[in-house]
Design an enzyme around this catalytic site. Structure first.
Site, mmCIF file in Angstrom:
data_model
loop_
_atom_site.group_PDB
_atom_site.id
_atom_site.type_symbol
_atom_site.label_atom_id
_atom_site.label_comp_id
_atom_site.label_asym_id
_atom_site.label_seq_id
_atom_site.Cartn_x
_atom_site.Cartn_y
_atom_site.Cartn_z
ATOM 1 N NE ARG A 9 -22.939 4.821 22.283
ATOM 2 C CZ ARG A 9 -22.298 4.905 23.556
ATOM 3 N NH1 ARG A 9 -21.446 5.878 23.835
ATOM 4 N NH2 ARG A 9 -23.034 4.131 24.445
ATOM 5 C CG HIS A 41 -9.863 3.182 23.938
ATOM 6 N ND1 HIS A 41 -10.633 2.975 23.051
ATOM 7 C CD2 HIS A 41 -10.572 3.391 25.155
ATOM 8 C CE1 HIS A 41 -12.146 3.023 23.394
ATOM 9 N NE2 HIS A 41 -12.053 3.398 24.665
#
Length: 331
Positions: free
Chosen positions: A188, A34
Site C-alpha cells: 500500500r 516478500h
C-alpha cells in the site's frame, strides 16, 4: 532460477516432492519484504526442498469501502521477484479455484482475539484471512509456512489456528523489512504521495521512540539493581559524586515504565496529526502477543507495540516487539 507458474491445485499436487515444501502466502504486488520471506523459505526448505509462493487477492479479507478493486495486481513482476528470491513455483489460483461454487458458507472464526485492534477496525477481516489461509494450507500442503511480523496480529491468529485445529505445519515469523528511512515495506505504500509518505514516517518514528524509551528504562533498571538503596551505599555514592545517577536509576526502576513507552510513542503521533497532510490515528496499543489484549503496568515478558493510522486515503500498520522485565528490548 526458473520459476513455474501454476494455476490449479491439481497441477501443484502433481509435482514430485523430494524434500520439504515451504510456502509464502501473498496477495501479490511483491516487494523486498516478500523477497525476504522467500529467501528465508529457500534456506529452510534447503536445496532438495521446494518453495511455493501463492499470489491470491482474497475477496473475503476486504470489507465494504476497502480497496479490493484497486489493490495492485502485477503477476508478471511478481514472477520475476519470486524467482530472483529463490521460489520454485508461483501458485496463482483464480477465485473459482479457491472458492468453487462461490463464497464459502462455512468459514473459520477468529474468535475474540480477532475482534481487537485490526479486527475492531475491519470487522470480519480476520475471519476471511483465516479462511483463506486454511484453504491455501490445504491446497499447497506445505511443511513450513512463513509470514511477516509486520502483520503481527495476523501472524498470532494463524499460529493459534494451526495449534487449535491441529494443522500439521510449522509457522515461521520473519522480521519486518523496512525502507532506509524506517517505513515498513507494504504494497500500500505505492498509494502515498511524496507528502503523504513523509507524514507516514511518523508510524515507525513513534514505534522507535517507544522502543528507545523502553531500552533506556531497562538500562536504568539494570543500574538500579547494582545500586542498593542502603544508607552506607548512599554515603559512598555521595563521596563519588554519583548520588544523582543512583537516585535517577531508582526512580525509573519504580516508575510505570509501560506507560512511559506509550507516552513516548504518542507524542510523535500527536505531532504528526498537525502535519500537512495530517496523520489520523486509528490505534496505538501495547499488547500481549498471545491474545492481543492491552498489557498492565506489572506486565513482564514479550509484548508488541502496535500502531495503525491513515494518511490521506491509505491505511497503514506497523509494530515493534519489546521485552519487559529483562535487560533490553527485543530486536
Amino acid at each position: 532460477m526458473t520459476t513455474t507458474l501454476l494455476r490449479t491445485a491439481a497441477d501443484l499436487h502433481a509435482r514430485a516432492r523430494t524434500g520439504r515444501r515451504a510456502v509464502v502466502m501473498t496477495m501479490g504486488a511483491l516487494h523486498e519484504g516478500h523477497a525476504a520471506l522467500i529467501r528465508v523459505a529457500r534456506e529452510l526448505a534447503g536445496a532438495e526442498g521446494e518453495v511455493v509462493v501463492t499470489v491470491f487477492v482474497n475477496p473475503l479479507q476486504f470489507g465494504e469501502g476497502e480497496d479490493l478493486d484497486r489493490y495492485p495486481r502485477t503477476l508478471d513482476a511478481d514472477l520475476e521477484v519470486a524467482g530472483q528470491a529463490g521460489a520454485d513455483v508461483v501458485f496463482a489460483p483464480s477465485v473459482d479455484e479457491v472458492y468453487p461454487g462461490g463464497e464459502p458458507q462455512v468459514r473459520i472464526s477468529a474468535g475474540s482475539m480477532g475482534e481487537r485492534l485490526e479486527g475492531a477496525a475491519r470487522p470480519g477481516h480476520f475471519d476471511g484471512m483465516l479462511t483463506v489461509v486454511a484453504k491455501l494450507l490445504h491446497l499447497t500442503r506445505p511443511d513450513i509456512a512463513l509470514y511477516g511480523q509486520k502483520d503481527a496480529q495476523q501472524l498470532a491468529l494463524i499460529r493459534r489456528m494451526v495449534r487449535d485445529l491441529n494443522f500439521g505445519v510449522d509457522i515461521v515469523g520473519v522480521p519486518t523489512v523496512r525502507e532506509p528511512d524506517g517505513l515498513a515495506l507494504s504494497s500500500r505504500n505505492r498509494y502515498l504521495s511524496a507528502a503523504e509518505r513523509r507524514t507516514a514516517l511518523a508510524l515507525s518514528g513513534a514505534l522507535f521512540a517507544g522502543r528507545d524509551r523502553h531500552a533506556a528504562q531497562e538500562a536504568l533498571r539494570a543500574r538500579a539493581r547494582e545500586v542498593p538503596a542502603t544508607h552506607a551505599r548512599v554515603e559512598a555514592l555521595n563521596a563519588l559524586g554519583e548520588s544523582r545517577a543512583a537516585a535517577d536509576a531508582h526512580a525509573v526502576a519504580t516508575a510505570g515504565g509501560l506507560e512511559a513507552v506509550r507516552v513516548a510513542a504518542r507524542q510523535v503521533l500527536d505531532g504528526a496529526a498537525r502535519f500537512t497532510p495530517p496523520l489520523t490515528l486509528d490505534y496505538l496499543a501495547l499488547v500481549d502477543p498471545s491474545d492481543f489484549t492491552e498489557v498492565g503496568d506489572d506486565f513482564t515478558g514479550e509484548a508488541v507495540l502496535a500502531v495503525a493510522a491513515r494518511v490521506g486515503t491509505t491505511r497503514l500498520i506497523d509494530n515493534v516487539p519489546l521485552t519487559f522485565g529483562t535487560l533490553g528490548a527485543a530486536s
